[in-house]
Scaffold this active site. Structure first.
Site, mmCIF file in Angstrom:
data_model
loop_
_atom_site.group_PDB
_atom_site.id
_atom_site.type_symbol
_atom_site.label_atom_id
_atom_site.label_comp_id
_atom_site.label_asym_id
_atom_site.label_seq_id
_atom_site.Cartn_x
_atom_site.Cartn_y
_atom_site.Cartn_z
ATOM 1 N N ASP A 164 28.579 54.088 52.971
ATOM 2 C CA ASP A 164 27.275 53.593 53.458
ATOM 3 C C ASP A 164 26.308 54.771 53.381
ATOM 4 O O ASP A 164 25.972 55.375 54.410
ATOM 5 C CB ASP A 164 27.412 53.128 54.920
ATOM 6 C CG ASP A 164 28.570 52.148 55.115
ATOM 7 O OD1 ASP A 164 28.404 50.976 54.764
ATOM 8 O OD2 ASP A 164 29.639 52.583 55.589
ATOM 9 N N GLU B 137 41.627 54.630 58.153
ATOM 10 C CA GLU B 137 40.402 55.355 58.502
ATOM 11 C C GLU B 137 40.522 55.660 60.006
ATOM 12 O O GLU B 137 40.611 56.814 60.398
ATOM 13 C CB GLU B 137 39.164 54.502 58.186
ATOM 14 C CG GLU B 137 37.833 55.175 58.505
ATOM 15 C CD GLU B 137 36.641 54.201 58.398
ATOM 16 O OE1 GLU B 137 36.837 52.975 58.515
ATOM 17 O OE2 GLU B 137 35.491 54.687 58.243
HETATM 18 N N1 ADE Z 1 31.781 48.632 57.236
HETATM 19 C C1 ADE Z 1 30.875 49.452 56.715
HETATM 20 N N2 ADE Z 1 31.351 50.726 56.677
HETATM 21 C C2 ADE Z 1 32.601 50.694 57.208
HETATM 22 C C3 ADE Z 1 33.599 51.662 57.438
HETATM 23 N N3 ADE Z 1 33.421 52.959 57.138
HETATM 24 N N4 ADE Z 1 34.741 51.264 58.013
HETATM 25 C C4 ADE Z 1 34.925 49.975 58.318
HETATM 26 N N5 ADE Z 1 34.028 49.022 58.135
HETATM 27 C C5 ADE Z 1 32.865 49.372 57.565
HETATM 28 ZN ZN ZN Z 2 33.961 51.045 53.898
#
Ligand code: ADE
Ligand code: ZN
Length: 325
Positions: free
Chosen positions: A272, A193
């Site tokens: 999220d 990411e």
């Molecule tokens: N915790 C919640 N969302 C996250 C994300 N996108 N990347 C890493 N940790 C997280």
């Molecule tokens: Zn995540």
């Protein structure tokens, strides 16, 4: 799009908390959280590190198993309304009982009972994946893994790692992952990411996960993309999250379409959702708009997601029937 039956593999339980739900708890508990909301009542954050801070501040009003029971019901109601028939959620003993095994058991009981109630009432099935939080460090990850290992079973099926990918290295968490794997938990890890292809390679080499949380930056190295396709590593892709956090400027610029065409097993999740102003329906609509993905493509990906789910074979067979409907 809303009605299509969906499977969501990458959802953080606290990260799915509607802002109104967190505001309500803050009011009940007389905690001032006004700084984490904007004037419209949405979560407010500047960038990824700030997002993590706001996330942890919101989580700080979840004090008890009862709070988590209510949270689980609220989250599943929203997921079911968007056609999700099977989901997996990330949970963390860091937030649920402070990594004390006895307290963790009580939280887990409340969450899994709420999931059973949602299954009866709304027909949605949920399983849990414990995540350690990378920036909390390896010692806390070890305690987290011990909590997970103690409670591994039909409902708690996996172990993973979330948090700030720029901090520490996969090898720092090897003990925790070995402990979880020995307890029979299936393995996923957030990687690719914020870290590039080398981070993904390192994660694969050291932690050997079946699935990667995100993994999308593999696209920067086509040899790695071929490797992922050959190994059958599943990517838990969260396009709306990546766009909202500024990793890509738009859905159209997101690599999910290329990764899919190159034979990587991609899945679709929201990560999220209220933080990123998204839902599973919106993810589908945006992917349709960006890449002309049609019903056949979404059905194929839902089936691919179910194949990668960490639940038992009987549950999979039951959900498979729902996907055909
Ligand atoms: N915790 C919640 N969302 C996250 C994300 N996108 N990347 C890493 N940790 C997280
Ligand atoms: Zn995540």
């Amino acid at each position: 799009m809303r009605e299509l039956p969906k499977v969501e593999l990458h959802l953080h339980l606290e990260g799915a908390a509607p802002p109104g739900f967190i505001r309500g708890l803050a009011a009940e508990k007389k905690v001032d959280l006004s700084g984490i909301f904007d004037e419209r009542g949405h979560y407010r954050y500047r960038d990824f590190p700030d997002f993590l801070k706001v996330y942890e501040a919101a989580t700080s009003v979840l004090h008890s198993p009862e709070d988590y029971r209510r949270l689980t019901l609220a989250v599943l109601e929203e997921s079911a309304a968007h056609g999700v028939v099977y989901g997996e959620t990330f949970l963390s003993p860091d937030f649920c009982g402070g990594r004390d095994v006895g307290a963790w058991r009580e939280y887990l009981h409340a969450i899994s009972e709420a999931a059973a109630e949602a299954e009866r009432v709304m027909g949605i099935t949920l399983r849990g994946i414990v995540t350690c939080i990378r920036h909390f460090g390896p010692e806390k990850a070890r305690e987290t893994a011990l909590c997970a290992a103690e409670t591994a079973g039909d409902w708690l099926t996996g172990f993973g790692i979330a948090g700030d990918e720029k901090m520490l290295a996969p090898k720092d968490f090897l003990w925790a992952f070995d402990c979880a794997r020995e307890a029979g938990l299936r393995i996923t890890a957030h990687s690719g990411e914020w870290g590039g292809p080398e981070t993904i390679r390192d994660t694969l080499r050291v932690l050997d996960p079946e699935r990667l949380g995100h993994g999308v930056r593999a696209i920067e190295d086509l040899a790695l993309v071929d490797d992922l396709a050959e190994r059958g590593t599943v990517l838990e892709v969260c396009p709306g999250s990546n766009v909202a956090l500024g990793l890509y400027p738009s859905f159209r610029a997101h690599p999910i379409h290329d990764l899919d065409r190159r034979g990587v097993k991609v899945t679709i999740s929201t990560d999220d959702p209220p933080f990123f102003h998204t839902t599973m329906t919106r993810e589908y609509e945006e992917l349709h708009r960006a890449f002309d993905w049609d019903e056949g493509q979404f059905r194929r990906i839902a089936r691919q997601s179910l194949d990668a789910a960490f639940c038992d074979a009987d549950t999979k067979a039951r959900i498979a029937k729902l996907l055909e409907g």
